[in-house]
Enzyme design. Structure first.
Site, PDB file in Angstrom:
ATOM      1  N   ASP A  23       0.842  -1.195   0.000  1.00  0.00           N
ATOM      2  CA  ASP A  23       0.000   0.000   0.000  1.00  0.00           C
ATOM      3  C   ASP A  23       0.873   1.239   0.000  1.00  0.00           C
ATOM      4  OD1 ASP A  23      -2.126   1.756   0.118  1.00  0.00           O
ATOM      5  OD2 ASP A  23      -2.460   1.512   2.271  1.00  0.00           O
ATOM      6  N   LYS A 103      14.289  -3.465   0.403  1.00  0.00           N
ATOM      7  CA  LYS A 103      15.576  -3.622   1.065  1.00  0.00           C
ATOM      8  C   LYS A 103      15.428  -4.571   2.254  1.00  0.00           C
ATOM      9  CE  LYS A 103      14.155  -1.897   4.641  1.00  0.00           C
ATOM     10  NZ  LYS A 103      13.996  -2.717   5.756  1.00  0.00           N
TER      11      LYS A 103
END
Length: 333
Positions: A23, A103
């Protein structure tokens, strides 16, 4: 899409993710005008993929291999648990898809080097999603730091932590590469890498290990030429903290919320700020109307459309540093 063939004007994304981060990183940026569309969502659980597609109005859903076979998917957003990042990114690259991967991409430099080589060979783009670098404010600060506004940098101190109270969270799983280092410590290591040259030497670590075996807090001390750095990360911070201090021969800088410059919706997190103690006049960070995730998706879509390809500079070095830190932490427990 065959490797190297330019995508449609609007980037067609497939999601390897059914969690909340999509989102922030994808759906909200698209609502704010990023030139992309989500056309497929994949999950190991077909029912979960179908429910996600229904909730977010995604046209199609299915398994991971179905996603990779789709000709209407230009790029894949990978946001699975950390342990799967490099493997899924490589799968996508071998299928000719561009990749935006959360990441850290990985802590195995050999796996990440293989990924980078394949991305170069197949003319697809691979980007590791350190979203803060895409936001105009921290990006502007990084640029003036590299230009030497503080003289020679001598010290970098980073603290980033919060309190994780969900006992079933994937960040508490050793097999999924959980822990404070991989969740938030990687940001501090990335910042050190942005401001120094080469791979820093690890001079020490200190770790608090939880009952599941992951690091609940960790401190990493580093040296790179004249620079001494300390990165602290925590999943057991008494209060949320996200700050960095950079000291040079001509002054200093304190960064507030450097890795959380803007957050979507009603999430109450302090905005990015920079306080300088330097005789040199420094232009204040630029205000920006959108989240760092939107600037990140905008840049990724723009670069794909422009024909950029290969893995971004530094991803192998970051994996190497993460791997070395993890080994050092394990050895010092």
């Amino acid at each position: 899409m065959a490797g190297g063939r330019p995508p449609a004007r609007r980037l067609r994304l497939g999601l390897a993710c059914t969690g909340w981060i999509a989102d922030w990183a994808v759906h909200q940026p698209i609502r704010d005008g990023s030139p992309a569309d989500v056309v497929f969502v994949a999950s190991r659980d077909p029912g979960r993929a179908r429910e996600y597609a229904r909730r977010w109005s995604v046209p199609a859903s299915g398994g991971w291999w179905e996603l990779l076979e789709r000709r209407d998917v230009d790029a894949v957003y990978v946001a699975t648990p950390n342990a799967d990042h490099a493997r899924l990114a490589l799968d996508a690259v071998l299928a000719g898809k561009h990749v935006l991967c959360e990441k850290p991409l990985g802590r195995d430099p050999h796996a990440v080097a293989e990924l980078a080589a394949e991305a170069h060979r197949r003319h697809v783009l691979v980007r590791e999603a350190y979203h803060y670098r895409a936001h105009p404010a921290p990006a502007g600060v990084l640029a003036v730091l590299r230009a030497g506004v503080l003289g020679t940098i001598r010290r970098i101190d980073v603290r980033y932590g919060w309190w994780l109270d969900r006992t079933d969270d994937v960040r508490l799983s050793p097999s999924l590469d959980g822990g404070a280092l991989m969740d938030v410590g990687c940001y501090g290591l990335d910042l050190v890498g942005q401001l120094t040259r080469g791979l820093p030497e690890i001079t020490g670590t200190r770790t608090l290990t939880g009952p599941t075996g992951v690091d609940l807090t960790c401190e990493v001390r580093l040296r790179s030429g004249p620079v001494r750095a300390r990165v602290w990360a925590g999943l057991r911070a008494a209060r949320p903290v996200c700050e960095a201090r950079v000291t040079g021969t001509k002054g200093g800088l304190r960064l507030r919320s450097p890795f959380l410059p803007v957050m979507p919706g009603a999430v109450a997190i302090p905005l990015f700020g920079a306080s300088w103690s330097s005789p040199v006049e420094v232009t204040a960070p630029r205000a920006a109307p959108f989240t760092s995730y939107k600037y990140q998706l905008d840049a990724f879509a723009r670069d794909v459309a422009a024909g950029a390809w290969g893995a971004e500079e530094g991803i192998v070095g970051r994996a190497h540093l993460l791997g070395r830190v993890r080994e050092r932490m394990t050895g010092e427990r």
